[in-house]
Motif scaffolding. Structure first.
Motif, short mmCIF file in Angstrom:
data_model
loop_
_atom_site.label_atom_id
_atom_site.label_comp_id
_atom_site.label_asym_id
_atom_site.label_seq_id
_atom_site.Cartn_x
_atom_site.Cartn_y
_atom_site.Cartn_z
N ARG A 150 0.98 -1.08 -0.16
CA ARG A 150 0.04 -0.11 0.17
C ARG A 150 0.97 1.30 -0.11
O ARG A 150 2.07 1.21 0.31
CB ARG A 150 -1.02 0.18 1.21
CG ARG A 150 -1.77 -1.34 1.35
CD ARG A 150 -2.75 -1.06 2.62
NE ARG A 150 -1.79 -0.57 3.79
CZ ARG A 150 -1.39 -1.38 4.81
NH1 ARG A 150 -1.65 -2.90 4.58
NH2 ARG A 150 -0.71 -0.77 5.72
N GLU A 151 0.38 2.47 -0.46
CA GLU A 151 0.90 3.59 -0.42
C GLU A 151 1.72 3.95 1.00
O GLU A 151 2.50 4.92 0.92
CB GLU A 151 0.29 4.60 -0.99
CG GLU A 151 0.09 4.44 -2.62
CD GLU A 151 -0.57 5.50 -3.39
OE1 GLU A 151 -1.19 6.42 -2.58
OE2 GLU A 151 -0.50 5.69 -4.46
N ASP A 152 1.04 3.36 1.88
CA ASP A 152 1.27 3.98 3.14
C ASP A 152 2.49 3.26 3.85
O ASP A 152 3.12 3.54 4.96
CB ASP A 152 0.12 3.82 4.29
CG ASP A 152 -0.39 2.84 4.57
OD1 ASP A 152 -0.13 1.89 3.78
OD2 ASP A 152 -1.23 2.44 5.83
N PHE A 153 2.95 2.24 3.04
CA PHE A 153 4.28 1.34 3.49
C PHE A 153 5.36 2.42 3.45
O PHE A 153 5.74 3.20 2.54
CB PHE A 153 4.34 0.38 2.48
CG PHE A 153 3.85 -0.92 2.55
CD1 PHE A 153 2.59 -1.08 3.17
CD2 PHE A 153 4.51 -2.09 2.69
CE1 PHE A 153 1.87 -2.22 3.45
CE2 PHE A 153 3.80 -3.28 2.96
CZ PHE A 153 2.68 -3.45 3.25
N THR A 154 6.28 2.24 4.55
CA THR A 154 7.43 3.18 4.58
C THR A 154 8.49 2.45 3.76
O THR A 154 8.09 1.07 3.29
CB THR A 154 7.96 3.16 5.87
OG1 THR A 154 8.40 2.09 6.28
CG2 THR A 154 6.98 3.88 6.80
N ASP A 155 9.54 3.04 3.35
CA ASP A 155 10.67 2.63 2.64
C ASP A 155 11.22 1.58 3.28
O ASP A 155 11.42 0.38 2.83
CB ASP A 155 11.68 3.64 2.16
CG ASP A 155 11.09 4.48 1.12
OD1 ASP A 155 10.00 4.43 0.56
OD2 ASP A 155 11.57 5.52 0.82
N THR B 88 2.48 -9.38 -6.11
CA THR B 88 1.69 -8.28 -5.41
C THR B 88 0.79 -7.69 -6.15
O THR B 88 0.88 -7.51 -7.23
CB THR B 88 2.91 -7.08 -5.19
OG1 THR B 88 2.20 -6.06 -4.34
CG2 THR B 88 3.42 -6.42 -6.45
N SER B 89 -0.34 -7.26 -5.35
CA SER B 89 -1.52 -6.77 -5.80
C SER B 89 -1.06 -5.25 -5.32
O SER B 89 -1.20 -4.94 -4.27
CB SER B 89 -2.78 -7.01 -5.45
OG SER B 89 -3.04 -8.36 -6.06
N THR B 90 -0.98 -4.25 -6.13
CA THR B 90 -0.45 -2.90 -5.70
C THR B 90 -1.01 -2.09 -6.81
O THR B 90 -1.46 -2.38 -7.90
CB THR B 90 0.75 -2.97 -5.31
OG1 THR B 90 1.34 -1.80 -4.71
CG2 THR B 90 1.77 -2.94 -6.58
N GLN B 91 -0.60 -0.65 -6.55
CA GLN B 91 -0.99 0.38 -7.56
C GLN B 91 0.32 0.76 -8.38
O GLN B 91 1.30 0.63 -8.18
CB GLN B 91 -1.58 1.57 -7.00
CG GLN B 91 -2.99 1.29 -6.29
CD GLN B 91 -2.95 0.41 -5.07
OE1 GLN B 91 -2.17 0.43 -4.07
NE2 GLN B 91 -3.75 -0.72 -4.90
N GLN B 92 -0.05 1.19 -9.47
CA GLN B 92 1.00 2.01 -10.26
C GLN B 92 1.83 3.04 -9.69
O GLN B 92 3.27 2.71 -9.80
CB GLN B 92 0.35 2.51 -11.76
CG GLN B 92 -0.09 1.66 -12.84
CD GLN B 92 0.51 0.69 -13.50
OE1 GLN B 92 1.83 1.19 -13.56
NE2 GLN B 92 0.00 -0.20 -14.09
N SER B 93 1.60 3.51 -8.80
CA SER B 93 2.31 4.40 -8.05
C SER B 93 3.43 3.83 -7.35
O SER B 93 4.21 4.46 -6.84
CB SER B 93 1.28 5.39 -7.21
OG SER B 93 0.67 4.54 -6.14
#
Length: 198
Positions: A25-30, A50-55
């Motif tokens: 998810r986008e809220d994952f930290t590096d 992974t199911s994730t987003q293009q971003s």
């Protein structure tokens, strides 16, 4: 150490591990993302599905290169959302960014979105780590028991057999079955085995 112990339990039981699934998810930290690649190494595998987003692609692929682990992007049928992996171009966008990008093609979602999984697999077989096999009705239709939907499951499996593509085809049980999950997956496996028999 924890993930190495998990690997040992699988292998001691006569099993194996092919890939590690982590939905970013986008809220994952590096730091969190980096830890998942270390977990993957602990499991002794070279692929994260992974199911994730293009971003997230631009954040994940440098980490994949650092750890020498492939990231296989899983698609859905949400063609109206440019952040989703759905159309062939959405997968190509990730593939063009790094040699560590790969595809985990879900043939049911891909077909329900209006695309031909047989032709796509034939063209991109070198970039596909594994397939999710499910049966869906066309035009964003419902999940169905194997053989009752419109997805060309048999044609996909026969392509793998004919061309000898070393792509694992994994049952993804998502329809509402009458039996237990174990019973239903056995039915799916029997359908797939019959499809390639002879």
């Amino acid at each position: 150490d924890h993930f190495q112990a998990v690997k040992k339990r699988f292998y001691d039981a006569g099993g194996s591990i092919f890939t590690y699934t982590m939905n970013y998810r986008e809220d994952f930290t590096d730091e969190e993302s980096d830890k998942t690649f270390l977990q993957t190494k602990g499991l002794g595998v070279k692929v994260i599905a992974t199911s994730t987003q293009q971003s997230m692609v631009k954040r994940l692929l440098p980490v994949a290169e650092k750890h020498k682990i492939y990231v296989a992007f899983h698609g859905h049928d949400q063609t109206s959302n440019p952040e989703e992996f759905a159309a062939p171009e959405s997968f190509q966008k990730a593939l063009s960014q790094s040699k560590w990008a790969r595809i985990n093609l879900d043939i049911g979602h891909f077909f329900a979105a209006g695309f031909d999984p047989v032709a796509f697999i034939d063209e991109h077989h070198r970039q596909i780590t594994h397939l999710h096999i499910k049966d869906r009705k066309k035009n964003h239709g419902s999940n169905e028991p194997f053989g009752e939907g419109d997805t060309p499951i048999k044609e996909v499996l026969l392509l793998l057999k004919k061309k000898k593509y070393p792509i694992p085809a994994l049952v993804e049980y998502e329809y509402r079955g009458a039996g237990t999950p174990v019973e239903e997956v056995k039915k799916c496996m029997a359908y797939m085995e019959q499809a390639v028999a002879g």
